[in-house]
Enzyme design. Structure first.
Site, PDB file in Angstrom:
ATOM      1  N   CYS A  69      41.485  33.892  42.765  1.00 42.90           N
ATOM      2  CA  CYS A  69      41.124  34.918  43.949  1.00 42.90           C
ATOM      3  C   CYS A  69      41.967  35.953  43.481  1.00 42.90           C
ATOM      4  CB  CYS A  69      41.510  34.181  45.350  1.00 42.90           C
ATOM      5  SG  CYS A  69      39.922  33.073  45.879  1.00 42.90           S
ATOM      6  N   HIS A 111      38.469  38.634  46.392  1.00 42.10           N
ATOM      7  CA  HIS A 111      37.404  37.887  45.895  1.00 42.10           C
ATOM      8  C   HIS A 111      37.822  36.974  44.723  1.00 42.10           C
ATOM      9  CE1 HIS A 111      34.570  40.530  48.110  1.00 42.10           C
ATOM     10  NE2 HIS A 111      35.338  41.622  47.773  1.00 42.10           N
ATOM     11  N   HIS A 112      36.827  35.788  44.842  1.00 38.20           N
ATOM     12  CA  HIS A 112      37.226  34.898  43.621  1.00 38.20           C
ATOM     13  C   HIS A 112      36.519  35.522  42.400  1.00 38.20           C
ATOM     14  CE1 HIS A 112      38.274  30.866  42.108  1.00 38.20           C
ATOM     15  NE2 HIS A 112      37.000  31.114  41.490  1.00 38.20           N
ATOM     16  N   CYS A 113      37.349  35.598  41.162  1.00 37.75           N
ATOM     17  CA  CYS A 113      36.497  35.937  40.084  1.00 37.75           C
ATOM     18  C   CYS A 113      36.017  34.540  39.330  1.00 37.75           C
ATOM     19  CB  CYS A 113      37.654  36.597  39.110  1.00 37.75           C
ATOM     20  SG  CYS A 113      36.791  36.882  37.541  1.00 37.75           S
ATOM     21  N   CYS A 135      39.596  27.751  45.350  1.00 36.94           N
ATOM     22  CA  CYS A 135      41.238  27.854  45.330  1.00 36.94           C
ATOM     23  C   CYS A 135      41.879  27.467  46.351  1.00 36.94           C
ATOM     24  CB  CYS A 135      41.742  29.506  45.337  1.00 36.94           C
ATOM     25  SG  CYS A 135      40.782  30.230  43.789  1.00 36.94           S
ATOM     26  N   CYS A 149      37.846  34.295  35.739  1.00 39.38           N
ATOM     27  CA  CYS A 149      39.304  34.125  35.666  1.00 39.38           C
ATOM     28  C   CYS A 149      39.486  32.788  36.441  1.00 39.38           C
ATOM     29  CB  CYS A 149      40.120  35.364  36.371  1.00 39.38           C
ATOM     30  SG  CYS A 149      40.020  36.777  35.419  1.00 39.38           S
ATOM     31  N   HIS A 162      35.445  42.493  37.073  1.00 42.50           N
ATOM     32  CA  HIS A 162      36.017  41.607  35.685  1.00 42.50           C
ATOM     33  C   HIS A 162      35.432  42.544  34.556  1.00 42.50           C
ATOM     34  CE1 HIS A 162      37.466  38.678  33.525  1.00 42.50           C
ATOM     35  NE2 HIS A 162      36.791  38.715  32.550  1.00 42.50           N
ATOM     36  N   CYS A 163      36.246  43.314  34.035  1.00 39.87           N
ATOM     37  CA  CYS A 163      36.129  44.078  32.984  1.00 39.87           C
ATOM     38  C   CYS A 163      35.876  43.285  31.584  1.00 39.87           C
ATOM     39  CB  CYS A 163      36.986  45.203  32.975  1.00 39.87           C
ATOM     40  SG  CYS A 163      36.529  46.581  31.678  1.00 39.87           S
ATOM     41  N   LYS A 165      40.851  33.936  52.189  1.00 39.28           N
ATOM     42  CA  LYS A 165      40.816  35.227  51.492  1.00 39.28           C
ATOM     43  C   LYS A 165      41.463  36.378  52.340  1.00 39.28           C
ATOM     44  CE  LYS A 165      36.888  34.038  48.548  1.00 39.28           C
ATOM     45  NZ  LYS A 165      35.605  34.413  48.214  1.00 39.28           N
TER      46      LYS A 165
END
Length: 313
Positions: free
Chosen positions: A97, A89-91, A80, A94, A104-105, A84
């Site tokens: 960040c 945090h970076h997903c 990104c 997705c 992540h669900c 930060k």
């Protein structure tokens, strides 16, 4: 009539919370955490990690960040291209960040973080109540099934199936909901449970804990009448998070940090410290100082933590 009212109310709140959890976009860091064009070009040209860290430290000196990586480096997202904030945090799913990312669900196909964590908790709670309600209403027919009092029709197998599904979901959701209630009480995310955030004085898994009452208010807000409604009432902006207070005056902290001997610009250089004033934290505005019990009390007395505003890569 009461049965129908309770059934429809629980179903509506369940669907509403689930909808908000799914369709609330994860909150991302603001533009102030992005490198300037000149810094970004210089960062990309540098090959030595030490030089890159020096650029990041210069860019982060005025930002409200107080956590680092385990190696004392500035937490920077190459994907990104931004510094930060704490607890961000970076997903990888997705590809962004996420502020105060919890996880992540796959159940909601979305990141659970600062913008929708309250909705996720309410979704679990209303799912739990809905499963309990279904299991309780089917229980009498389930008992009749085992005592052979239920008419021998295909419907009895539907009753058996419905009761087992409701009961199994109730047990599984209960464990997950209990775990997240414990996280709220400790003011931790799932990520921080497995990897404690690193502050200027080292890792501390309880660094953001303000006491159970304040931790609860940080997620659900100040007005209790909105706690059970899936509307956003969480405190803060997702980038700034108060931490346990140091029993020192903010000016003394600033002076002491200025008197520390300067070190090289490598990864071991002290992270910039900028204590927040009492009035800048809504959660702390009413208390001059407070202490948690147990091991956390010793950390506060020794001045092991400073105030913050968000986490590691």
């Amino acid at each position: 009539v009461v049965y129908l009212v309770v059934f429809h109310l629980s179903f509506v709140m369940f669907v509403w919370s689930y909808w908000k959890t799914i369709f609330t976009s994860p909150a991302s860091p603001s533009n102030e955490f992005c490198l300037s064009k000149a810094d970004k070009e210089q960062y990309e040209k540098e090959e030595r990690p030490e030089s890159q860290q020096e650029i990041l430290r210069r860019a982060a000196k005025d930002l409200p960040i107080y956590t680092t990586t385990a190696s004392r480096a500035i937490r920077y997202c190459d994907r990104c291209q931004l510094i930060k904030p704490d607890r961000c945090h970076h997903c990888s799913a997705c590809d962004i960040c996420v502020l105060k990312m919890d996880h992540h669900c796959p159940w909601v196909n979305n990141c659970v973080g600062f913008s929708n964590y309250k909705f996720f908790l309410l979704f679990l709670m209303y799912s739990l109540l809905y499963c309990l309600f279904v299991a309780a209403t089917v229980l009498q027919y389930f008992i009749k099934f085992w005592t052979n009092e239920l008419p021998d029709t295909h419907a009895k197998f539907h009753v058996l199936f419905l009761f087992f599904v409701a009961a199994m979901f109730f047990i599984s959701i209960l464990s997950l909901f209990s775990y997240h209630c414990w996280l709220v009480g400790k003011n931790r995310s799932t990520i921080e449970t497995f990897r404690a955030p690193t502050f200027r004085n080292g890792p501390d898994k309880n660094g953001f804990s303000l006491g159970c009452s304040k931790n609860l208010r940080e997620v659900f807000g100040d007005e209790k009448k909105y706690w059970l409604l899936p509307i956003f009432t969480s405190l803060g902006d997702g980038c700034n998070f108060p931490t346990r207070l140091v029993v020192m005056d903010p000016e003394q902290l600033t002076v002491s940090s200025q008197n520390e001997p300067a070190k090289s610009s490598g990864a071991n250089q002290p992270f910039p410290t900028r204590p927040l004033s009492e009035s800048q934290n809504r959660l702390l505005a009413s208390d001059s100082q407070w202490v948690e019990s147990g091991p956390e009390e010793e950390n506060v007395k020794s001045g092991s933590l400073h105030r913050n505003t968000s986490d590691d890569s």
